[in-house]
Design an enzyme around this catalytic site. Structure first.
Site, PDB file in Angstrom:
ATOM      1  N   CYS A   1     161.522  64.272  37.532  1.00  0.00           N
ATOM      2  CA  CYS A   1     161.126  65.093  36.373  1.00  0.00           C
ATOM      3  C   CYS A   1     161.848  66.435  36.367  1.00  0.00           C
ATOM      4  O   CYS A   1     162.090  66.995  35.310  1.00  0.00           O
ATOM      5  CB  CYS A   1     159.643  65.430  36.408  1.00  0.00           C
ATOM      6  SG  CYS A   1     158.553  64.077  36.623  1.00  0.00           S
TER       7      CYS A   1
HETATM    8  N1  LIG Z   1     159.217  63.226  33.591  1.00  0.00           N
HETATM    9  C1  LIG Z   1     158.050  63.627  33.969  1.00  0.00           C
HETATM   10  N2  LIG Z   1     157.233  62.782  34.578  1.00  0.00           N
HETATM   11  N3  LIG Z   1     157.690  64.887  33.715  1.00  0.00           N
HETATM   12  C2  LIG Z   1     156.483  65.460  34.135  1.00  0.00           C
HETATM   13  C3  LIG Z   1     156.024  66.504  33.188  1.00  0.00           C
HETATM   14  C4  LIG Z   1     154.798  67.218  33.650  1.00  0.00           C
HETATM   15  C5  LIG Z   1     154.297  68.229  32.667  1.00  0.00           C
HETATM   16  N4  LIG Z   1     153.317  69.084  33.223  1.00  0.00           N
HETATM   17  C6  LIG Z   1     153.741  67.557  31.426  1.00  0.00           C
HETATM   18  O1  LIG Z   1     152.590  67.275  31.414  1.00  0.00           O
HETATM   19  O2  LIG Z   1     154.410  67.328  30.463  1.00  0.00           O
END
Ligand SMILES: NC(=[NH2+])NCCC[C@H](N)C(=O)O
EC number: 3.5.3.6
Length: 399
Positions: free
Chosen positions: A388
């Site tokens: 991420c």
């Molecule tokens: N590619 C990912 N899994 N990104 C995680 C994103 C986390 C972020 N806090 C959201 O909720 O959007």
């Protein structure tokens, strides 16, 4: 400097875009963390150290690390980028005409670095420049209300842009707290001289697609998770545009549970080798895929079929190896939540993972995968791991 080009999840990583977290994390409080999509209040200095260590591991592997705030500052030297930045940051609906005007001229007077800081970390009402006269908006807002929202999730650069082949797709993010991230990423790709020649994929579509849902399984084969973030319309319009640009011959639309734990496909499945995935055992046998292929001007949709079978077929493999984490369900659930599945391959069979997911990492090593461990106790409080937190810009082709 190599030209942007990414056709797989695992080809040797050469250039990657990260965002070193900073002041925007300091805006998180127990009152706003849910809305800002963080599960805890990170210790910011430690998060920065963890992030520096992540970048250092990548550099040791020979990867060129680009930092989003540096690129953004450089892009803002272009007056058109500045205008677009002010437009995206100053919301007249929230601020009213008078405060919006004052804020615009204040931001216009800033140097690029300071302006970048404000665009990323936001601004509260008490930080607004003083102004003559009476303003109802100023009087009625609390001093700590945001005049410009902070973007703590910018840390997760994966979600707002995806390179597919030699084109970049600036995505359309689903959650209100993240929508403006695309605008900033867009400025970099539109105005930074380094990317002046880059063509776009996906164009100006608005149906939500987030990069965490997009997996480049093999050249021409793209899996798209559809769940809390990417919508069916998003997956369909992405497929349509990839087919039109000849960037893919198969798109697999993969339904995932609409929960926080599996907000993106990359929270339950990432690639660890050209023919191997790391998967959360609880979904391994249930994950399915609709198979989309171009048909004349339109799209042919078949399935759903088991995800692993559909993927292997599209990738022209006999089968896709699954790193069977083999964990008991409780440990698996804990490590999935802590981004055990969210690994970033730096080359086939070598990846970066959070050290805390002890069992998953041990299983990866048993399967012959090299695991470069980083600490993520604070970084992980936003629910995101090494994949991420990175957007690959250049990967060597696999074959
Ligand atoms: N590619 C990912 N899994 N990104 C995680 C994103 C986390 C972020 N806090 C959201 O909720 O959007």
């Amino acid at each position: 400097m190599t030209t942007p080009h990414v056709t797989s999840e695992v080809g040797p990583l050469r250039t990657v875009l990260l965002h070193r977290p900073g002041g925007e994390l300091k805006r998180l409080t127990p009152r706003n963390n849910d809305q800002l999509l963080f599960d805890a209040i990170p210790w910011v200095d430690r998060a920065e150290q963890e992030h520096d260590a992540f970048a250092a591991v990548l550099r040791e592997q020979g990867v060129e690390v680009l930092l989003l705030d540096e690129l953004l500052s450089e892009a803002l030297r272009d007056p058109r980028a500045r205008t677009a930045a002010l437009h995206s940051g100053v919301d007249e609906r929230r601020l009213g005409a008078e405060v919006a005007d004052t804020l615009c001229s204040y931001l216009s007077s800033m140097d690029e670095k300071t302006l970048t800081g404000v665009l990323v970390s936001g601004m509260t009402f008490e930080e607004l420049p003083a102004a003559e006269g009476q303003s109802l908006v100023r009087r009625m807002h609390q001093p700590h209300d945001f005049a410009i929202d902070p973007l703590p999730n910018l840390l997760f650069t994966r979600d707002s842009s995806v390179w597919i082949d030699d084109r970049v797709a600036v995505t359309s993010l689903a959650m209100p707290a993240r929508i403006r991230e695309s605008a900033l990423t867009d400025l970099v790709y539109a105005y930074h001289p380094r990317f002046a020649q880059s063509a776009r994929a996906y164009g100006a579509h608005s149906a939500p697609v987030e990069g965490g849902d997009v997996l480049l399984l093999a050249p021409g084969v793209v899996a798209v998770g559809v769940g809390e973030r990417t919508t069916p319309a998003g997956a369909e319009s992405l497929a349509r545009s990839l087919f039109a640009d000849d960037l893919a011959h198969t798109v697999l639309a993969v339904p995932i549970t609409q929960t926080r734990a599996s907000m993106h496909l990359d929270t339950v499945c990432t690639m660890v080798d050209h023919d191997a995935v790391l998967m959360y055992p609880a979904i391994r046998d249930h994950l399915t895929a609709y198979v989309l292929r171009p048909a004349g001007e339109g799209i042919k949709v078949s399935g759903p079929e088991p995800f692993l079978r559909a993927s292997a077929e599209a990738m022209e493999l006999d089968r896709l190896r699954v790193v069977d984490t083999g964990l008991d369900p409780v440990t698996a659930e804990r490590e999935q939540w802590e981004d055990g599945n969210n690994t970033l391959a730096v080359s086939p069979g070598t990846l970066v993972a959070y050290e805390r997911n002890v069992e998953t990492n041990a299983r990866l090593e048993d399967a012959g995968i090299e695991v470069l461990r980083i600490s993520g106790s604070e970084l992980g409080s936003g629910r995101g791991g090494p994949r991420c937190m990175s957007s690959p810009i250049v990967r060597d082709p696999l074959y």
